[in-house]
Design an enzyme around this catalytic site. Sequence first.
Site, PDB file in Angstrom:
ATOM      1  N   THR A   1       0.693   4.022  -7.574  1.00 56.40           N
ATOM      2  CA  THR A   1       1.998   4.621  -7.879  1.00 56.40           C
ATOM      3  C   THR A   1       2.650   4.003  -9.101  1.00 56.40           C
ATOM      4  O   THR A   1       3.313   4.702  -9.875  1.00 56.40           O
ATOM      5  CB  THR A   1       2.941   4.420  -6.664  1.00 56.40           C
ATOM      6  OG1 THR A   1       2.330   5.025  -5.537  1.00 56.40           O
ATOM      7  CG2 THR A   1       4.296   5.046  -6.887  1.00 56.40           C
TER       8      THR A   1
ATOM      9  N   ASP B   1      -5.899   6.531  -7.345  1.00 59.26           N
ATOM     10  CA  ASP B   1      -5.051   6.343  -6.166  1.00 59.26           C
ATOM     11  C   ASP B   1      -5.886   5.435  -5.257  1.00 59.26           C
ATOM     12  O   ASP B   1      -7.088   5.671  -5.084  1.00 59.26           O
ATOM     13  CB  ASP B   1      -4.803   7.696  -5.490  1.00 59.26           C
ATOM     14  CG  ASP B   1      -3.840   7.581  -4.316  1.00 59.26           C
ATOM     15  OD1 ASP B   1      -2.791   8.227  -4.348  1.00 59.26           O
ATOM     16  OD2 ASP B   1      -4.169   6.846  -3.351  1.00 59.26           O
ATOM     17  N   SER B   2      -5.279   4.410  -4.692  1.00 57.27           N
ATOM     18  CA  SER B   2      -6.108   3.409  -4.014  1.00 57.27           C
ATOM     19  C   SER B   2      -6.801   3.942  -2.770  1.00 57.27           C
ATOM     20  O   SER B   2      -7.697   3.293  -2.234  1.00 57.27           O
ATOM     21  CB  SER B   2      -5.304   2.149  -3.698  1.00 57.27           C
ATOM     22  OG  SER B   2      -4.441   2.359  -2.618  1.00 57.27           O
TER      23      SER B   2
ATOM     24  N   THR C   1      -7.583  -8.096  16.867  1.00 57.27           N
ATOM     25  CA  THR C   1      -6.504  -7.443  17.607  1.00 57.27           C
ATOM     26  C   THR C   1      -5.809  -6.344  16.799  1.00 57.27           C
ATOM     27  O   THR C   1      -5.703  -6.435  15.585  1.00 57.27           O
ATOM     28  CB  THR C   1      -5.444  -8.462  18.099  1.00 57.27           C
ATOM     29  OG1 THR C   1      -4.361  -7.743  18.697  1.00 57.27           O
ATOM     30  CG2 THR C   1      -4.887  -9.315  16.975  1.00 57.27           C
ATOM     31  N   GLN C   2      -5.356  -5.314  17.521  1.00 57.03           N
ATOM     32  CA  GLN C   2      -4.558  -4.251  16.909  1.00 57.03           C
ATOM     33  C   GLN C   2      -3.159  -4.726  16.563  1.00 57.03           C
ATOM     34  O   GLN C   2      -2.441  -4.080  15.817  1.00 57.03           O
ATOM     35  CB  GLN C   2      -4.375  -3.079  17.888  1.00 57.03           C
ATOM     36  CG  GLN C   2      -5.621  -2.416  18.305  1.00 57.03           C
ATOM     37  CD  GLN C   2      -5.392  -1.320  19.332  1.00 57.03           C
ATOM     38  OE1 GLN C   2      -4.259  -0.896  19.575  1.00 57.03           O
ATOM     39  NE2 GLN C   2      -6.461  -0.856  19.916  1.00 57.03           N
ATOM     40  N   CYS C   3      -2.732  -5.839  17.165  1.00 50.23           N
ATOM     41  CA  CYS C   3      -1.375  -6.332  16.911  1.00 50.23           C
ATOM     42  C   CYS C   3      -1.280  -6.825  15.469  1.00 50.23           C
ATOM     43  O   CYS C   3      -2.243  -7.358  14.927  1.00 50.23           O
ATOM     44  CB  CYS C   3      -1.049  -7.518  17.822  1.00 50.23           C
ATOM     45  SG  CYS C   3      -1.021  -7.101  19.547  1.00 50.23           S
TER      46      CYS C   3
HETATM   47  N1  ASP Z   1      -1.078   6.273  -2.818  1.00 49.20           N
HETATM   48  C1  ASP Z   1      -0.705   5.166  -3.647  1.00 49.20           C
HETATM   49  C2  ASP Z   1      -1.919   4.274  -3.804  1.00 49.20           C
HETATM   50  O1  ASP Z   1      -2.203   3.488  -2.940  1.00 49.20           O
HETATM   51  C3  ASP Z   1       0.425   4.419  -3.059  1.00 49.20           C
HETATM   52  C4  ASP Z   1       0.871   3.224  -3.873  1.00 49.20           C
HETATM   53  O2  ASP Z   1       0.508   3.016  -4.993  1.00 49.20           O
HETATM   54  O3  ASP Z   1       1.679   2.442  -3.374  1.00 49.20           O
HETATM   55  O4  ASP Z   1      -2.592   4.366  -4.789  1.00 49.20           O
END
Ligand code: ASP
Length: 339
Positions: A12, A56-57, A274-276
């Site tokens: 982003t 985009d990651s 763990t999911q926590c």
């Molecule tokens: N969708 C974006 C990404 O991970 C969200 C971000 O940059 O925070 O590339």
Amino acid sequence: MKKILIIYTGGTIGMVYDESNKSYQPFDFKQIFNQVPELKKIQVNLSVQSFNPPLDSSNMQPHHWIQLAKAIENNYEKYDGFVVLHGSDTMAYTASALSFMLENLSKPVVFTGSQLPVGEIRTDAKENLITAIEIAASEIKGKAAVPEVCIYFDYNLYRGNRTSKYNSEKFEAFQSVNYPVLAEAGVHIKFNQQVIMKASGKNLIVHTELDSSVGILKIFPGISKSWTESALMAPGIRAIILETFGAGNAPTDNWFIDAVTKTVQSGRVVVNVTQCGGGRVEQGRYETSRHLEAAGVVSGFDMTTEAALAKLMYLMGRKYAGLRLKEQFQKDLRGELTV
Ligand code: ASP
């Protein structure tokens, strides 16, 4: 002046809103100096490299982690520190992976990004970027202040392999519940020196083999036999992360115990995380985890799922298997677990 390399992978921070698609899309990151004129005032010598195309990651794959590790290796001698701009969605995975791939790191690798693009008025990008650069350039007693892979977001610096993204809305997008923050940025940047890793003084070793034959099975109330069996025995998968309840607990139905036992007997490594968001796995503390211990499931202690996944890919990439893989998985390699 310190020399810092910014590696823009996408996310982003470097996106603009495209009216035609009604969605965020990456822009040419060379424009960053126009978008953040403050960068010209920083007393640091900055260079920028960009992934082409920026991602985009959610599209980040292990081969991109390798590309990033190689970019750092190729520039390691030329720079004092690195700032990696990355989407926040999978930043904790990439930072975890890089922490394992970069052995004997003695320079900072600071990941950051933002929740709002750099061009938007209320953006969090400028503060994150500028402070990440300052951290990457900081020294304490003539040595890099933070010689580790870390994430800087919303005034906090975290150990990369201890973080998870927990909020898609707040500027405070990350948490590191099981490990204290490495630094806090206010009027001054306060480094929490007792919890920051010390550089080993040895030469950097960059590991670029990863084995992604790993799966994650999240346990939930009502999980079916067919789903469990097909996930555990999926073809080509050699290691499974069981995301369990609480302190490492799972159902005690006979079919579940059988499925896990058969999976371990088939030579696959099954680990328990763990999911926590915080706390640790303690196999055997409850009746509902004794069967996992008995089946040969390996405790992931207080590792995050992101760190466990990256660690398995890294260890299997280094050809660890069987008992040696289990032993290495339970060792603290890069500060990712509390023994
Ligand atoms: N969708 C974006 C990404 O991970 C969200 C971000 O940059 O925070 O590339």
